[in-house]
Design a protein around this motif. Structure first.
Motif, mmCIF file in Angstrom:
data_model
loop_
_atom_site.group_PDB
_atom_site.id
_atom_site.type_symbol
_atom_site.label_atom_id
_atom_site.label_comp_id
_atom_site.label_asym_id
_atom_site.label_seq_id
_atom_site.Cartn_x
_atom_site.Cartn_y
_atom_site.Cartn_z
ATOM 1 N N THR A 72 -1.966 -57.627 8.952
ATOM 2 C CA THR A 72 -3.034 -58.565 8.624
ATOM 3 C C THR A 72 -4.325 -57.800 8.411
ATOM 4 O OG1 THR A 72 -1.988 -60.218 9.998
ATOM 5 C CG2 THR A 72 -4.283 -60.593 9.447
ATOM 6 N N SER A 73 -5.129 -58.191 7.456
ATOM 7 C CA SER A 73 -6.367 -57.475 7.183
ATOM 8 C C SER A 73 -7.337 -57.632 8.333
ATOM 9 C CB SER A 73 -7.012 -58.017 5.904
ATOM 10 O OG SER A 73 -7.519 -59.317 6.125
ATOM 11 N N ALA A 74 -8.247 -56.642 8.450
ATOM 12 C CA ALA A 74 -9.213 -56.668 9.540
ATOM 13 C C ALA A 74 -10.094 -57.894 9.471
ATOM 14 C CB ALA A 74 -10.068 -55.398 9.504
ATOM 15 N N LEU A 90 -22.793 -46.046 9.682
ATOM 16 C CA LEU A 90 -21.346 -45.951 9.779
ATOM 17 C C LEU A 90 -20.701 -46.417 8.478
ATOM 18 C CD1 LEU A 90 -20.789 -47.506 13.328
ATOM 19 C CD2 LEU A 90 -20.853 -45.071 12.727
ATOM 20 N N PRO A 91 -19.494 -45.939 8.170
ATOM 21 C CA PRO A 91 -18.799 -46.406 6.970
ATOM 22 C C PRO A 91 -18.588 -47.923 7.012
ATOM 23 C CG PRO A 91 -17.736 -44.456 7.857
ATOM 24 C CD PRO A 91 -18.740 -44.888 8.881
ATOM 25 N N GLN A 92 -18.802 -48.579 5.898
ATOM 26 C CA GLN A 92 -18.634 -50.021 5.823
ATOM 27 C C GLN A 92 -17.194 -50.399 6.143
ATOM 28 O OE1 GLN A 92 -19.765 -51.698 2.071
ATOM 29 N NE2 GLN A 92 -19.279 -53.801 2.675
ATOM 30 N N VAL A 136 -5.091 -43.918 14.697
ATOM 31 C CA VAL A 136 -5.911 -43.402 13.598
ATOM 32 C C VAL A 136 -5.361 -43.887 12.261
ATOM 33 C CG1 VAL A 136 -6.657 -41.311 12.392
ATOM 34 C CG2 VAL A 136 -6.687 -41.386 14.894
ATOM 35 N N ARG A 137 -4.045 -43.854 12.124
ATOM 36 C CA ARG A 137 -3.439 -44.301 10.869
ATOM 37 C C ARG A 137 -3.727 -45.772 10.614
ATOM 38 N NH1 ARG A 137 0.865 -47.129 10.051
ATOM 39 N NH2 ARG A 137 1.631 -46.824 12.193
ATOM 40 N N LEU A 172 -6.614 -49.866 7.566
ATOM 41 C CA LEU A 172 -7.408 -51.086 7.398
ATOM 42 C C LEU A 172 -8.723 -50.786 6.679
ATOM 43 C CD1 LEU A 172 -6.887 -52.778 10.887
ATOM 44 C CD2 LEU A 172 -6.068 -53.625 8.707
ATOM 45 N N LEU A 173 -9.328 -49.671 7.066
ATOM 46 C CA LEU A 173 -10.610 -49.293 6.462
ATOM 47 C C LEU A 173 -10.468 -49.052 4.962
ATOM 48 C CD1 LEU A 173 -13.592 -48.534 6.932
ATOM 49 C CD2 LEU A 173 -12.818 -46.197 7.456
#
Length: 331
Positions: free
Chosen positions: A200-202, A222-224, A320-321, A326-327
């Motif tokens: 499921t998406s974040a 921080l990265p969006q 991390v993966r 998701l990012l």
């Protein structure tokens, strides 16, 4: 520096350096099954333990704020003094017996408090109370009913001080420090199952906090999408989530970490701000590497430094993966 962290917690100036152990630890996630965790831990239980007293102190501070409970050995419900010391030492590859009186007989005796080193066991009150020396005449301990794990000044001449690191006589579990720490992270500290683990998406479970994430990402450069992705994997977007070991809230901060950051882990705005600051510090440490920052958030900077990159823990590598997936919109 551990000493700087203790000084910040106690409001005193550091008397000296306790070493370069990680000051802030990562949070747990629910991405690994117990069998994987056990296999990973067993794979690392060989050789001799290289755990230092600074490692022990750094690990112990993760439990600051955990309530005292007589007979307690589970940080999710509370710890007594010897339950606390036994837990911390076990996570660092050192096996202690259960009671303070029994623990007062392990290892090598240190003649006086002046000769004590961080990580030594300090036995007080005629052998009925025990804690871990942190330096500068202070110890971290679980004091009594109605109190919490905290750092206090050693208030009397110890009955005995025991050194259980550096080749002591204490019974050890080999070099299980990393394996047991990993097992704790992946099993004891696992949060509620996250929607991220199902693909499921974040945005699905964390959308209501979008404005908080966006503001914090802008404030701390921080990265969006990073904070939403972390929250998804950590708690599934549940701001009231509590892991078995006591990691709390949307961003699954341990009580000690939340205290260091000065936030209420159950308050989404505070938790997001604290997590953003923590991730920002990790990004600065690792020259902008998101995977390394995430590894530090999950497993602690100490493990990242020890392994020269993302630790070889299945749980951490999966974490991390999943977050980066998701990012990047691939999960």
């Amino acid at each position: 520096m551990v000493q700087q962290r203790i000084a910040a917690l106690t409001g005193t100036a550091p008397a000296g350096s306790l070493g370069t152990s990680s000051a802030l630890s990562g949070t747990g996630s629910s991405s690994s099954m117990f069998a994987d965790a056990l296999a990973q831990a067993q794979a690392q239980m060989s050789g001799t333990s290289g755990t230092s007293g600074d490692d022990i102190v750094s690990d112990a501070t993760k439990y600051l704020g955990v309530p005292y409970k007589w007979g307690g050995t589970d940080p999710s419900t509370g710890l007594d003094c010897s339950g606390f010391t036994q837990l911390v030492m076990r996570e660092n590859g050192i096996t202690l017996p259960r009671t303070a009186a029994q623990q007062a007989k392990v290892g090598t005796e240190v003649p006086s408090l002046d000769q004590a080193q961080p990580g030594d066991l300090v036995v007080l009150d005629g052998g009925s109370h025990i804690g871990i020396y942190v330096g500068d005449g202070k110890m971290i301990h679980a004091p009594q009913t109605g109190d919490i794990v905290k750092i206090s000044k050693v208030w009397e001449t110890p009955m005995t001080i025991r050194r259980v690191t550096g080749g002591s006589d204490a019974s050890t579990a080999g070099s299980a420090a990393d394996g047991l720490s990993y097992l704790r992270s992946s099993v004891l500290r696992s949060a509620v199952p996250s929607a991220g683990s199902t693909g499921t998406s974040a945005a699905t479970a964390t959308g209501q906090y979008g404005s908080l994430f966006a503001a914090a990402e802008s404030r701390y450069d921080l990265p969006q999408g990073l904070l939403a992705s972390v929250a998804q994997v950590e708690s599934g977007g549940n701001a009231r989530a509590v892991s078995p070991a006591g990691a709390r809230g949307l961003m699954q901060l341990m009580p000690g970490t939340a205290a260091d950051l000065g936030v209420n882990a159950f308050d989404p705005a505070q938790a997001v701000d604290g997590a953003a600051r923590l991730l920002s510090s990790h990004l600065d440490r690792y020259d902008g590497s998101v995977p390394l920052a995430l590894a530090a958030y999950n497993a602690g900077p100490g493990n990242v430094a020890k392994h020269g990159g993302i630790p070889p823990f299945t749980e951490t590598q999966n974490y991390v993966r999943k977050v980066t997936g998701l990012l990047n919109g691939s999960n």
